[in-house]
Motif scaffolding. Sequence first.
Motif, PDB file in Angstrom:
ATOM      1  N   GLY A   1       0.792  -1.242   0.000  1.00 54.59           N
ATOM      2  CA  GLY A   1       0.000   0.000   0.000  1.00 54.59           C
ATOM      3  C   GLY A   1       0.816   1.279   0.000  1.00 54.59           C
ATOM      4  N   CYS A   2       2.136   1.195   0.160  1.00 55.69           N
ATOM      5  CA  CYS A   2       2.945   2.430   0.214  1.00 55.69           C
ATOM      6  C   CYS A   2       3.794   2.563  -1.043  1.00 55.69           C
ATOM      7  N   PRO A   3       3.877   3.797  -1.595  1.00 58.35           N
ATOM      8  CA  PRO A   3       4.738   3.979  -2.773  1.00 58.35           C
ATOM      9  C   PRO A   3       6.179   3.646  -2.429  1.00 58.35           C
ATOM     10  N   ALA A   4       6.787   2.782  -3.208  1.00 57.71           N
ATOM     11  CA  ALA A   4       8.146   2.360  -2.863  1.00 57.71           C
ATOM     12  C   ALA A   4       9.110   2.455  -4.046  1.00 57.71           C
ATOM     13  N   PHE A   5       8.575   2.307  -5.260  1.00 53.14           N
ATOM     14  CA  PHE A   5       9.464   2.287  -6.424  1.00 53.14           C
ATOM     15  C   PHE A   5       8.810   2.997  -7.615  1.00 53.14           C
ATOM     16  N   ILE A   6       9.651   3.340  -8.564  1.00 51.28           N
ATOM     17  CA  ILE A   6       9.187   3.817  -9.868  1.00 51.28           C
ATOM     18  C   ILE A   6       9.667   2.788 -10.887  1.00 51.28           C
ATOM     19  N   LEU A   7       8.715   2.251 -11.642  1.00 54.20           N
ATOM     20  CA  LEU A   7       9.075   1.287 -12.694  1.00 54.20           C
ATOM     21  C   LEU A   7       8.876   1.983 -14.031  1.00 54.20           C
ATOM     22  N   GLN A   8       9.814   1.796 -14.925  1.00 55.49           N
ATOM     23  CA  GLN A   8       9.730   2.530 -16.184  1.00 55.49           C
ATOM     24  C   GLN A   8      10.022   1.637 -17.373  1.00 55.49           C
ATOM     25  N   GLN A   9       9.164   1.735 -18.379  1.00 51.35           N
ATOM     26  CA  GLN A   9       9.484   1.081 -19.645  1.00 51.35           C
ATOM     27  C   GLN A   9      10.149   2.127 -20.532  1.00 51.35           C
ATOM     28  N   ILE A  10      11.366   1.836 -20.926  1.00 55.80           N
ATOM     29  CA  ILE A  10      12.139   2.809 -21.700  1.00 55.80           C
ATOM     30  C   ILE A  10      11.678   2.773 -23.155  1.00 55.80           C
ATOM     31  N   ASN A  11      11.472   3.944 -23.739  1.00 56.84           N
ATOM     32  CA  ASN A  11      11.093   4.007 -25.147  1.00 56.84           C
ATOM     33  C   ASN A  11      12.330   3.733 -26.009  1.00 56.84           C
ATOM     34  N   HIS A  12      12.338   2.535 -26.529  1.00 58.53           N
ATOM     35  CA  HIS A  12      13.515   2.040 -27.233  1.00 58.53           C
ATOM     36  C   HIS A  12      13.662   2.678 -28.620  1.00 58.53           C
ATOM     37  N   LYS A  13      12.526   3.191 -29.137  1.00 55.89           N
ATOM     38  CA  LYS A  13      12.588   3.860 -30.445  1.00 55.89           C
ATOM     39  C   LYS A  13      13.325   5.193 -30.305  1.00 55.89           C
ATOM     40  N   VAL A  14      13.096   5.862 -29.163  1.00 60.23           N
ATOM     41  CA  VAL A  14      13.725   7.167 -28.937  1.00 60.23           C
ATOM     42  C   VAL A  14      15.149   6.990 -28.393  1.00 60.23           C
ATOM     43  N   PHE A  15      15.293   6.057 -27.453  1.00 55.51           N
ATOM     44  CA  PHE A  15      16.623   5.789 -26.883  1.00 55.51           C
ATOM     45  C   PHE A  15      17.113   4.458 -27.452  1.00 55.51           C
ATOM     46  N   SER A  16      17.780   4.530 -28.591  1.00 56.37           N
ATOM     47  CA  SER A  16      18.105   3.277 -29.279  1.00 56.37           C
ATOM     48  C   SER A  16      19.274   2.545 -28.616  1.00 56.37           C
ATOM     49  N   ASP A  17      20.165   3.271 -27.963  1.00 53.49           N
ATOM     50  CA  ASP A  17      21.304   2.614 -27.317  1.00 53.49           C
ATOM     51  C   ASP A  17      21.056   2.524 -25.800  1.00 53.49           C
ATOM     52  N   ILE A  18      20.393   1.446 -25.408  1.00 59.26           N
ATOM     53  CA  ILE A  18      19.975   1.309 -24.008  1.00 59.26           C
ATOM     54  C   ILE A  18      21.201   1.194 -23.083  1.00 59.26           C
ATOM     55  N   ASP A  19      22.233   0.501 -23.547  1.00 62.39           N
ATOM     56  CA  ASP A  19      23.433   0.358 -22.702  1.00 62.39           C
ATOM     57  C   ASP A  19      24.046   1.719 -22.396  1.00 62.39           C
ATOM     58  N   ALA A  20      24.164   2.544 -23.440  1.00 62.53           N
ATOM     59  CA  ALA A  20      24.749   3.881 -23.236  1.00 62.53           C
ATOM     60  C   ALA A  20      23.848   4.712 -22.318  1.00 62.53           C
ATOM     61  N   LEU A  21      22.546   4.590 -22.525  1.00 65.48           N
ATOM     62  CA  LEU A  21      21.600   5.339 -21.684  1.00 65.48           C
ATOM     63  C   LEU A  21      21.776   4.972 -20.216  1.00 65.48           C
TER      64      LEU A  21
END
Length: 363
Positions: free
Chosen positions: A39-59
Amino acid sequence: MKTDVKNILGSFLEPDAETDALQLSIGHINKTYKILVDGCPAFILQQINHKVFSDIDALMQNTRLVLSTLSAYVAQKPGQLQVQRLVPTLDGNWVHRDNDGGYWRMFTYINGAKTIESVRKYSHAYEGGKAYGMFLEGVSKLTPDQLTTVIPDFHSLEARYKTFEHALELNPGNRKSEAFAEIAFAKDTIDRMMLIPEMISSGELPLRIVHNDTKFNNLIFSSDGRAIAVTDLDTVMPGTSLFDFGDAIRTAANRGREDESDIHKISFDISVFESFAAGYIECAETLLTREEIRLFPVAAQYMTFIMGIRFLTDFINGDLYYPTRYPGHNLTRCRAQFTLFSRMNEQMQAMNKIIARVTARLN
Ligand code: GN1
Ligand code: MG
């Protein structure tokens, strides 16, 4: 909770955790969820937009370096800013790859976190200015070669304008005729907006590590109105302080929304400009050159113009980059930005006076 998010959470958290996920409407590019544990906010989960950020490792490498640099900085300034931490997957990676090729990452949640969409209190503008000013100081330990440029030419008006002209030539969605007035405005205005790019090229404006996406809602406030964190670090890259100052003013000093369809609701609040500038310059004073500060009013217009061009280009291209909620949404966004630009124009002298006053106080 959507099953796919539940599945993804299983890669980051032990299965016995009682979790829930709420999708946040903040941000155009990545998908962001607030994760509640018991019930308590603990994390932020994010799906990275791979089309915009094509180099995920560098990001992710950039993100880790920026987070650790900022953590070291805030440790010397107790009680001022907090920094999110990355949470690794259970098998020890910074990113989880799902079966559909999506990339996910998780951050710790900043307690009490509140974001402000529309600035109603000048103290919030001042606090926001301080936080972004401290951010600039915090990342100043990094040199441009330490970070990968994950989106080349991100705030290059030359590049953005070329893309716009290319879209006009192709006119793929056959929408040019709907945007006649906005296209004319862009063509009439481009030349006088080239001052900042020219000064960057000539070396008159220093290149620094900057945030590059300082929308006011990328600041986190505590419930008692202090700006306690700066988020959305994906575009931290070399640039100029003018990008950060300008984008913050574009979003904070506009009394209307970024996509306001009633242009009469769009006005420029000069007192927000004054309060934000006071906070920003106070905290980044030792870094900023006189020339950078002098150009802050122009920077507000520059970032507003460039965003107008980006929305207009996307409209002409058939809405390929920004998610839209209705046909013509990107054109509405462009119109709102160009209207704000004109409202800023009327206040140019007033902005310059404020900056001159602030500068006179510096020694
Ligand atoms: C995008 O995703 P979001 O909302 O943080 C964009 C910014 C724009 C902004 C306009 C990577 O940011 O440059 O200023 O929309 N980010 C990217 O609202 O293109
Ligand atoms: Mg962003």
